[in-house]
Design a protein around this motif. Structure first.
Motif, short mmCIF file in Angstrom:
data_model
loop_
_atom_site.label_atom_id
_atom_site.label_comp_id
_atom_site.label_asym_id
_atom_site.label_seq_id
_atom_site.Cartn_x
_atom_site.Cartn_y
_atom_site.Cartn_z
N GLY A 86 -7.84 -11.35 16.37
CA GLY A 86 -7.92 -10.06 17.03
C GLY A 86 -7.13 -10.00 18.32
N ARG A 87 -6.57 -8.83 18.61
CA ARG A 87 -5.81 -8.63 19.83
C ARG A 87 -6.41 -7.53 20.69
N GLY A 88 -7.60 -7.10 20.33
CA GLY A 88 -8.21 -6.00 21.05
C GLY A 88 -8.94 -6.46 22.30
N SER A 89 -9.81 -5.60 22.81
CA SER A 89 -10.56 -5.90 24.02
C SER A 89 -11.61 -6.96 23.73
N PRO A 90 -12.07 -7.70 24.76
CA PRO A 90 -13.04 -8.78 24.55
C PRO A 90 -14.32 -8.32 23.88
N GLU A 91 -14.77 -7.09 24.19
CA GLU A 91 -16.03 -6.63 23.60
C GLU A 91 -15.90 -6.39 22.11
N ARG A 92 -14.66 -6.36 21.57
CA ARG A 92 -14.47 -6.18 20.14
C ARG A 92 -13.80 -7.41 19.53
N SER A 93 -14.11 -8.58 20.10
CA SER A 93 -13.45 -9.80 19.65
C SER A 93 -13.92 -10.23 18.27
N THR A 94 -15.14 -9.81 17.86
CA THR A 94 -15.64 -10.15 16.54
C THR A 94 -15.09 -9.16 15.53
N CYS A 95 -14.28 -9.66 14.62
CA CYS A 95 -13.61 -8.78 13.66
C CYS A 95 -14.55 -8.42 12.52
N PRO A 96 -14.61 -7.16 12.11
CA PRO A 96 -15.49 -6.76 11.00
C PRO A 96 -14.86 -6.93 9.63
N HIS A 97 -13.70 -7.60 9.56
CA HIS A 97 -12.99 -7.73 8.29
C HIS A 97 -12.59 -9.18 8.03
N TYR A 98 -12.55 -9.52 6.74
CA TYR A 98 -11.84 -10.70 6.27
C TYR A 98 -10.65 -10.18 5.48
N PHE A 99 -9.45 -10.53 5.90
CA PHE A 99 -8.26 -10.12 5.16
C PHE A 99 -7.87 -11.23 4.19
N ILE A 100 -7.59 -10.84 2.95
CA ILE A 100 -7.26 -11.80 1.91
C ILE A 100 -5.98 -11.37 1.20
N GLU A 101 -5.45 -12.27 0.37
CA GLU A 101 -4.29 -11.94 -0.44
C GLU A 101 -4.72 -11.09 -1.64
N ALA A 102 -3.75 -10.46 -2.29
CA ALA A 102 -4.05 -9.74 -3.53
C ALA A 102 -4.38 -10.77 -4.61
N LEU A 103 -5.56 -10.65 -5.21
CA LEU A 103 -6.03 -11.61 -6.21
C LEU A 103 -6.23 -10.91 -7.55
N SER A 104 -6.24 -11.71 -8.61
CA SER A 104 -6.22 -11.15 -9.96
C SER A 104 -7.45 -10.30 -10.28
N TRP A 105 -8.59 -10.54 -9.61
CA TRP A 105 -9.76 -9.71 -9.90
C TRP A 105 -9.57 -8.27 -9.43
N MET A 106 -8.55 -8.03 -8.60
CA MET A 106 -8.25 -6.67 -8.13
C MET A 106 -7.38 -5.89 -9.11
N ARG A 107 -6.94 -6.55 -10.18
CA ARG A 107 -5.96 -5.94 -11.09
C ARG A 107 -6.36 -4.53 -11.56
N PRO A 108 -7.58 -4.31 -12.09
CA PRO A 108 -7.92 -2.96 -12.58
C PRO A 108 -7.79 -1.88 -11.52
N ILE A 109 -8.06 -2.23 -10.26
CA ILE A 109 -7.99 -1.24 -9.19
C ILE A 109 -6.55 -1.02 -8.75
N LEU A 110 -5.81 -2.10 -8.51
CA LEU A 110 -4.46 -1.98 -7.97
C LEU A 110 -3.48 -1.39 -8.99
N GLU A 111 -3.72 -1.63 -10.27
CA GLU A 111 -2.80 -1.11 -11.28
C GLU A 111 -2.96 0.39 -11.50
N GLU A 112 -3.91 1.01 -10.81
CA GLU A 112 -4.00 2.47 -10.86
C GLU A 112 -2.86 3.12 -10.10
N GLY A 113 -2.17 2.34 -9.26
CA GLY A 113 -0.97 2.84 -8.59
C GLY A 113 -1.22 3.63 -7.33
#
Length: 374
Positions: free
Chosen positions: A261-288
């Motif tokens: 994170g690059r934000g302010s100290p009070e928001r140092s805890t990130c609410p997200h985990y960012f991941i790569e595109a994985l094969s279990w996402m195929r049905p969703i991502l192939e919708e275009g």
């Protein structure tokens, strides 16, 4: 100057296209090989160029140009010219030797239009490949950016105007991180990091016109096809992200994108985990769609666990990630798994850590090899 010799033991020169208008200077320096990082044809009507080894690679001096894929071929050409000279291009037995065989070793000239960006990039790639320890190999303190900056500073000792564009500098950093692969002309194209970089460019081109990419690269499948080991490092554990509702594993450590994170100290805890595109996402991502929700792939669960955006988005902690495949920390659990060791020594160590002393009878006795009857 039209051309400058790179400091060191190699008879390596860098310059602009105007240096080729002075063939006698090339002859004086025993330059037998010429690398044109520009679309260029030698004037073979001049005696000096009749037997010259020449390679021309047409690249524009623009930040989005892919010079990385050509680096192995250019490096191999330079090395071959410096170490082996050049064979005559003429089959005629009475052909004149165009470039004099002086006492100096065979020379190589690398040039582009001005001798500032493209040709310097090729020379730096060669120096990083040939003399990695000169610029910080195996030095854990030196960063990749510092390594490339040192190589550029080396060239500037004799060519002060050297200044590759930012895109080429970034590609030189990738070249270094790949280990400067030059065992074949297509060595870079075989690298997974290069394929990921190409794919990222495809995604950027598509999102620039408001579209999802036509081709989707699933990193788990890509690693399997390249025979790389996606497992965690031995002894360091392996982080997994699991659906909080059904405990289905969604991603493990190799596919979790480093995020700070690059934000302010009070928001140092990130609410997200960012991941790569994985094969279990195929049905969703192939919708275009350009963006949308990520759903747990367990059909009995189908919980909403995050979202994706091909164009990327800015996390609340201040970090911009593109493309973005985000799992909400409130929807998943982070689990650290360790490799199990069920040996007696491992059991004793765990018991000792709890303050429990093992009785002497449980200690392992050495196995005796039965003696043969004489």
């Amino acid at each position: 100057m039209a051309l400058n010799r790179i400091e060191g033991t190699d008879n390596l020169f860098v310059g602009g296209v105007f240096g080729l208008n002075r063939p006698r200077v090339l002859e004086e320096h025993n330059i037998r090989s010429i690398l044109s990082v520009i679309k260029y044809s030698l004037r073979y009507d001049d005696d000096v160029f009749q037997n010259a080894e020449h390679l021309s690679i047409d690249i524009d001096d623009m930040e989005d140009q892919d010079i990385l894929a050509h680096l192995p071929k250019m490096v191999r050409f330079i090395d071959r010219g410096l170490n082996a000279g050049v064979a005559s291009l003429s089959s005629s037995s009475d052909a004149k030797t165009a470039i004099s065989s002086s006492e100096s070793p065979p020379g190589v000239l690398v040039h582009c239009a001005m001798g500032k960006s493209r040709s310097v990039t090729a020379v730096i790639a060669y120096l990083l490949w040939k003399y990695p320890h000169r610029f910080g190999k195996h030095d854990p303190i030196v960063t990749t950016q510092e390594v490339v900056a040192r190589a550029l500073a080396w060239v500037r000792r004799t060519r002060p105007m050297a200044e590759p564009n930012e895109g080429f500098m970034a590609q030189l950093e990738m070249w270094w991180e790949m280990g400067c692969p030059a065992d074949s002309d297509d060595a870079v194209e075989k690298e997974a990091a290069y394929q990921r970089w190409l794919y990222k460019r495809e995604v950027e081109d598509a999102t620039r016109i408001g579209r999802a990419p036509d081709r989707i690269r699933f990193e788990d499948e890509a690693q399997e096809s390249s025979a790389t080991d996606p497992a965690g490092k031995p002894g360091n554990g392996n982080m997994e992200l699991k659906c909080k509702k059904c405990r289905r594993v969604l991603a493990n450590e190799p596919f979790i994108v480093p995020h700070q994170g690059r934000g302010s100290p009070e928001r140092s805890t990130c609410p997200h985990y960012f991941i790569e595109a994985l094969s279990w996402m195929r049905p969703i991502l192939e919708e275009g769609e350009l963006d949308g929700r990520l759903i747990c792939p367990n059909l009995k669960c189908s919980a909403s666990i995050g979202r994706y955006a091909w164009q990327g988005f800015k996390c609340s902690c201040g970090e911009w990630v593109a493309p973005a495949f985000s799992l909400q920390t409130s929807k998943v659990d982070k689990v650290i798994t360790q490799r199990e060791n069920h040996g007696a020594d491992a059991v004793a160590e765990r018991m000792a850590a709890l303050g429990i002393r093992m009785p002497p009878s449980t200690a392992q006795k050495p196995i005796e090899t039965p003696k043969e009857n004489l």
